[in-house]
Design a protein around this motif. Structure first.
Motif, PDB file in Angstrom:
ATOM      1  N   TYR A 199     -15.229  84.427 -33.977  1.00 12.95           N
ATOM      2  CA  TYR A 199     -16.037  84.178 -32.777  1.00 12.95           C
ATOM      3  C   TYR A 199     -15.828  82.754 -32.256  1.00 12.95           C
ATOM      4  O   TYR A 199     -15.628  82.540 -31.058  1.00 12.95           O
ATOM      5  CB  TYR A 199     -17.510  84.433 -33.073  1.00 12.95           C
ATOM      6  CG  TYR A 199     -18.412  84.045 -31.932  1.00 12.95           C
ATOM      7  CD1 TYR A 199     -18.449  84.809 -30.768  1.00 12.95           C
ATOM      8  CD2 TYR A 199     -19.200  82.902 -32.004  1.00 12.95           C
ATOM      9  CE1 TYR A 199     -19.264  84.444 -29.699  1.00 12.95           C
ATOM     10  CE2 TYR A 199     -20.018  82.536 -30.948  1.00 12.95           C
ATOM     11  CZ  TYR A 199     -20.044  83.308 -29.804  1.00 12.95           C
ATOM     12  OH  TYR A 199     -20.833  82.934 -28.749  1.00 12.95           O
ATOM     13  N   PHE A 231     -17.533  88.830 -44.889  1.00 12.16           N
ATOM     14  CA  PHE A 231     -17.505  89.412 -43.546  1.00 12.16           C
ATOM     15  C   PHE A 231     -18.202  88.501 -42.543  1.00 12.16           C
ATOM     16  O   PHE A 231     -17.710  88.298 -41.428  1.00 12.16           O
ATOM     17  CB  PHE A 231     -18.166  90.791 -43.559  1.00 12.16           C
ATOM     18  CG  PHE A 231     -18.201  91.437 -42.212  1.00 12.16           C
ATOM     19  CD1 PHE A 231     -17.052  91.972 -41.654  1.00 12.16           C
ATOM     20  CD2 PHE A 231     -19.384  91.495 -41.480  1.00 12.16           C
ATOM     21  CE1 PHE A 231     -17.074  92.552 -40.394  1.00 12.16           C
ATOM     22  CE2 PHE A 231     -19.411  92.071 -40.229  1.00 12.16           C
ATOM     23  CZ  PHE A 231     -18.264  92.601 -39.683  1.00 12.16           C
ATOM     24  N   SER A 272     -16.334  86.769 -39.446  1.00  7.07           N
ATOM     25  CA  SER A 272     -16.819  87.063 -38.097  1.00  7.07           C
ATOM     26  C   SER A 272     -17.133  85.784 -37.329  1.00  7.07           C
ATOM     27  O   SER A 272     -16.767  85.647 -36.161  1.00  7.07           O
ATOM     28  CB  SER A 272     -18.065  87.939 -38.159  1.00  7.07           C
ATOM     29  OG  SER A 272     -17.778  89.158 -38.766  1.00  7.07           O
TER      30      SER A 272
END
Length: 44
Positions: free
Chosen positions: A22, A14, A18
């Motif tokens: 981003y 995760f 992420s």
């Protein structure tokens, strides 16, 4: 023990996903308009 390994694995996946999302957003999304290109500044 097995559940903690699964939790750590899922957490790391995760976190990696992420960060990838981003950085793609910063590179190509709305904030990219504020980035400067140092090579364009020194072209003549």
């Amino acid at each position: 023990m097995e559940s903690s390994a699964l939790f750590i694995t899922l957490f790391l996946w995760f976190a990696l996903l992420s960060l990838t999302v981003y950085f793609v957003y910063v590179s190509f999304g709305e904030p990219s308009k504020e980035l400067r290109d140092p090579f364009d500044e020194h072209e003549e």
